[in-house]
Design a protein around this motif. Structure first.
Motif, PDB file in Angstrom:
ATOM      1  N   GLY A  81       0.774  -1.225   0.000  1.00  0.00           N
ATOM      2  CA  GLY A  81       0.000   0.000   0.000  1.00  0.00           C
ATOM      3  C   GLY A  81       0.808   1.280   0.000  1.00  0.00           C
ATOM      4  N   SER A  82       2.150   1.178   0.002  1.00  0.00           N
ATOM      5  CA  SER A  82       2.978   2.390   0.051  1.00  0.00           C
ATOM      6  C   SER A  82       2.968   3.151  -1.265  1.00  0.00           C
ATOM      7  N   GLY A  83       2.763   2.432  -2.369  1.00  0.00           N
ATOM      8  CA  GLY A  83       2.797   3.069  -3.685  1.00  0.00           C
ATOM      9  C   GLY A  83       4.202   3.337  -4.189  1.00  0.00           C
ATOM     10  N   MET A  84       5.211   2.919  -3.431  1.00  0.00           N
ATOM     11  CA  MET A  84       6.598   3.150  -3.829  1.00  0.00           C
ATOM     12  C   MET A  84       7.112   1.960  -4.635  1.00  0.00           C
ATOM     13  N   ASP A  85       7.973   2.232  -5.620  1.00  0.00           N
ATOM     14  CA  ASP A  85       8.567   1.161  -6.407  1.00  0.00           C
ATOM     15  C   ASP A  85       9.973   1.557  -6.841  1.00  0.00           C
ATOM     16  N   ALA A  86      10.547   0.820  -7.758  1.00  0.00           N
ATOM     17  CA  ALA A  86      11.938   1.042  -8.165  1.00  0.00           C
ATOM     18  C   ALA A  86      12.158   2.409  -8.795  1.00  0.00           C
ATOM     19  N   GLN A  87      11.106   3.024  -9.354  1.00  0.00           N
ATOM     20  CA  GLN A  87      11.252   4.322 -10.008  1.00  0.00           C
ATOM     21  C   GLN A  87      11.025   5.499  -9.059  1.00  0.00           C
ATOM     22  N   THR A  88      10.615   5.229  -7.853  1.00  0.00           N
ATOM     23  CA  THR A  88      10.333   6.302  -6.908  1.00  0.00           C
ATOM     24  C   THR A  88      11.573   7.152  -6.652  1.00  0.00           C
ATOM     25  N   PRO A  89      11.496   8.462  -6.852  1.00  0.00           N
ATOM     26  CA  PRO A  89      12.644   9.324  -6.529  1.00  0.00           C
ATOM     27  C   PRO A  89      12.820   9.403  -5.021  1.00  0.00           C
ATOM     28  N   ILE A  90      14.066   9.316  -4.581  1.00  0.00           N
ATOM     29  CA  ILE A  90      14.372   9.227  -3.151  1.00  0.00           C
ATOM     30  C   ILE A  90      15.291  10.357  -2.724  1.00  0.00           C
ATOM     31  N   GLY A  91      15.019  10.908  -1.551  1.00  0.00           N
ATOM     32  CA  GLY A  91      15.901  11.888  -0.936  1.00  0.00           C
ATOM     33  C   GLY A  91      16.321  11.400   0.436  1.00  0.00           C
ATOM     34  N   LEU A  92      17.514  11.762   0.853  1.00  0.00           N
ATOM     35  CA  LEU A  92      18.025  11.438   2.188  1.00  0.00           C
ATOM     36  C   LEU A  92      18.108  12.735   2.976  1.00  0.00           C
ATOM     37  N   MET A  93      17.607  12.725   4.212  1.00  0.00           N
ATOM     38  CA  MET A  93      17.540  13.972   4.974  1.00  0.00           C
ATOM     39  C   MET A  93      17.770  13.724   6.449  1.00  0.00           C
ATOM     40  N   GLY A  94      18.577  14.590   7.088  1.00  0.00           N
ATOM     41  CA  GLY A  94      18.782  14.469   8.523  1.00  0.00           C
ATOM     42  C   GLY A  94      19.598  15.623   9.069  1.00  0.00           C
ATOM     43  N   TYR A  95      19.465  15.845  10.362  1.00  0.00           N
ATOM     44  CA  TYR A  95      20.183  16.922  11.051  1.00  0.00           C
ATOM     45  C   TYR A  95      20.885  16.343  12.260  1.00  0.00           C
ATOM     46  N   SER A  96      22.112  16.786  12.526  1.00  0.00           N
ATOM     47  CA  SER A  96      22.892  16.359  13.683  1.00  0.00           C
ATOM     48  C   SER A  96      23.220  14.869  13.566  1.00  0.00           C
ATOM     49  N   GLN A  97      22.853  14.045  14.537  1.00  0.00           N
ATOM     50  CA  GLN A  97      23.088  12.617  14.362  1.00  0.00           C
ATOM     51  C   GLN A  97      22.465  12.169  13.046  1.00  0.00           C
ATOM     52  N   GLY A  98      21.271  12.676  12.767  1.00  0.00           N
ATOM     53  CA  GLY A  98      20.607  12.340  11.510  1.00  0.00           C
ATOM     54  C   GLY A  98      21.356  12.856  10.300  1.00  0.00           C
TER      55      GLY A  98
END
Length: 420
Positions: free
Chosen positions: A201-218
């Protein structure tokens, strides 16, 4: 105002300073496996059944082990179930030694259509310091109405992005959290992205554009994930990474915070290193220090002031401060392994760092940008003017939203490499 409330307000974010399958208790237990003990053998509080890993962990990273609707007390992020689906998951990942582990986290998928230049993107969101105790895990904090990362999660979900927030290795699950450990944190982030594609049900697949995000430890975790992606998860369609106040050099961060308001985070990092590198705490801490370490293993970020301004030399066998010990063996080699900036990220990055950061020195973030530029990475570096580590977080979130809209639309922001 209570000490916990003061800490929550002050710490809108904090520093971010075996065998596969069946696991059994022992000196080299792997956090995130069934029966893992803590570094100091201090018993952990009983955890909800959801957080107990199975006896055998799937060997394929990103495999969904179990899932359930995520309980969000009083809907703290103002994310109504009518517009977003929140799911708590346990998924398989691997630690720094390649051992399969179970990691938990929370996935948010908006129900409204995404209005943007691409299909709905996914953000693997890595949280700032939560603590070492299992009750500190982001997915459990969300249930208790105290998760400060709601500030960033709400903004990303509000833009129509699907978002996954990992709990990291050993945070929520058995064993000591491997705080600040580069590979374990980076892999947990990348495997969250893999897991979401496998979540019904996520709707995500191999073509889904992905971003990585975090602050400090993240920020350190997102930075590590950006470096590891090409070799560890090359199939992921990563478009960019937005990184705030990254603790790329633990030796410099440790020296900056030891004996200050943020001493607790130096203790977290010491225990994380000892756990990951199998360093006997008895060679580091004296009797009083062992007792201290046992308490720290169950501490959360809100306990910051209880450990502020400690003279850490009183708790070590050698009589040296923790900041100094991190520059000596057996820690020096371990700290060196956590250095971020030795590998090239697989996509453009944005680094946001306040000039007046009082936890992670501004020069650490700037050096990371320079290191990546030298490797041919497109780096956008933003120097924040709002002072303090806490003060830099809102600006990081706002700038990250602009960065991701550009990246998901196929546009690049200006490169800062010429001035780094």
């Amino acid at each position: 105002m209570t000490k916990r409330a003061v800490a929550a307000a002050t710490l809108a974010v904090a520093v971010g300073l075996p065998l596969a399958g069946t696991a059994s208790a022992g000196p080299d237990d792997t956090p995130g496996t069934a029966g893992a003990a803590t570094l100091t053998d201090t018993p952990e509080a009983a955890r909800p059944a959801f957080y107990e890993p199975p006896a055998t962990i799937p060997s394929t990273p990103g495999t969904i082990i179990r899932s359930e609707p995520a309980p969000l007390l009083l809907d703290p992020f103002n994310l109504s179930s009518s517009v977003v689906t929140a799911t708590r998951i346990m998924y398989s990942s691997t630690d720094g030694e390649g051992t399969p582990i179970a990691v938990t986290g929370t996935v948010f998928v908006p129900k409204t259509p995404y209005v943007g230049a691409s299909r709905r993107p996914f953000i693997s969101y890595t949280a700032g310091t939560q603590g070492m105790g299992d009750s500190c895990a982001p997915s459990r904090q969300m249930e208790s109405l105290v998760e400060y990362e709601g500030l960033g999660i709400a903004r990303t979900v509000g833009r129509g992005y699907a978002v996954g927030v990992t709990d990291y290795q050993g945070l929520g699950t058995p064993g000591t959290h491997t705080y600040m450990m580069r590979e374990a944190q980076g892999r947990a982030s990348l495997d969250m992205a893999r897991a979401v594609k496998n979540l019904e049900g996520s709707g995500m697949d191999a073509q889904t554009p992905i971003g990585l995000m975090g602050y400090s430890q993240g920020g350190g975790a997102a930075a590590a994930a950006s470096e590891l992606a090409a070799s560890y998860a090359p199939e992921l369609n990563i478009k960019g990474s937005a990184i705030g106040a990254p603790p790329a050099d633990l030796a410099k961060v440790g020296a900056n915070i030891d004996g200050t308001t943020y001493t607790l985070f130096a203790l977290f990092a010491t225990l994380g290193l000892a756990t990951s590198e199998h360093i006997d705490p008895g060679t580091v801490f004296n009797a009083e220090g062992k007792e201290l370490a046992g308490r720290v293993e169950s501490a959360c970020v809100f306990d910051l002031f209880s450990y502020a301004n400690l003279d850490t030399s009183k708790y070590t066998v050698s009589g040296k401060k923790l900041g100094q010990l991190l520059t000596e063996e057996p820690f020096a080699t371990a700290v060196g392994k956590q250095r971020i900036g030795k590998l090239k990220p697989n996509a453009p990055v944005q680094i946001n760092h306040s000039i007046g950061d009082d936890v992670i020195p501004y020069g650490v973030g700037k050096q990371l940008g320079s290191d990546w530029c030298d490797k041919g990475t497109r780096v956008t570096f933003n120097a924040g003017v709002v002072p303090t580590h806490v003060g830099g977080m809102p600006g990081h979130i706002a700038k990250s939203m602009v960065f991701f809209e550009d990246r998901f639309a196929g546009r690049n922001q200006l490169s800062s490499c010429w001035r780094l």
